[in-house]
Scaffold this active site. Sequence first.
Site, PDB file in Angstrom:
ATOM      1  N   HIS A 296     -52.363  92.897 -84.520  1.00  0.00           N
ATOM      2  CA  HIS A 296     -52.880  94.231 -84.253  1.00  0.00           C
ATOM      3  C   HIS A 296     -52.717  94.556 -82.774  1.00  0.00           C
ATOM      4  O   HIS A 296     -52.356  93.705 -81.976  1.00  0.00           O
ATOM      5  CB  HIS A 296     -54.348  94.359 -84.679  1.00  0.00           C
ATOM      6  CG  HIS A 296     -55.270  93.413 -83.976  1.00  0.00           C
ATOM      7  ND1 HIS A 296     -55.775  93.649 -82.722  1.00  0.00           N
ATOM      8  CD2 HIS A 296     -55.764  92.201 -84.356  1.00  0.00           C
ATOM      9  CE1 HIS A 296     -56.550  92.640 -82.367  1.00  0.00           C
ATOM     10  NE2 HIS A 296     -56.549  91.742 -83.335  1.00  0.00           N
TER      11      HIS A 296
ATOM     12  N   SER B 214     -54.980  87.743 -84.840  1.00  0.00           N
ATOM     13  CA  SER B 214     -55.186  88.253 -83.504  1.00  0.00           C
ATOM     14  C   SER B 214     -54.485  87.344 -82.488  1.00  0.00           C
ATOM     15  O   SER B 214     -53.273  87.176 -82.549  1.00  0.00           O
ATOM     16  CB  SER B 214     -56.687  88.405 -83.230  1.00  0.00           C
ATOM     17  OG  SER B 214     -56.928  89.220 -82.118  1.00  0.00           O
TER      18      SER B 214
END
Length: 125
Positions: A39, A14
């Site tokens: 993501h 992340s």
Amino acid sequence: GGRVLIYAPTKAMSCGFVLLTSGSKGLRYMGRYASAMCHEVANMELGKLTDIKNGVRETERLNGQLFDIIDENTGNAKGFWMEKITAAKNADLFLSPEESKAFGVIDVVGTPTVTIDVRYTLNVS
């Protein structure tokens, strides 16, 4: 003007993925058994319809900005990482150290050796 060494010994996921791409060129390291995950920006908007729509617009703006930063940091063409995520059906995209190096996320698979040279002056009166 300083240089920034980044080392992901186990995982960079992340925001950690973004930080991993942000080190100085030549100083981005990833352990041989580590993984990296990228993501889309997440959003948990609640409230009135107008607030939700505004939140979605802001999330889309941030998502584009984030992927532009990752594209730039990794030396890839604009849209490269957005296409990778889209190809992964907008799911979390996990990369091995070798894949991370091939896509410009890191420069070296392995552990950096760092030597710190400390100098001091002791004045006694």
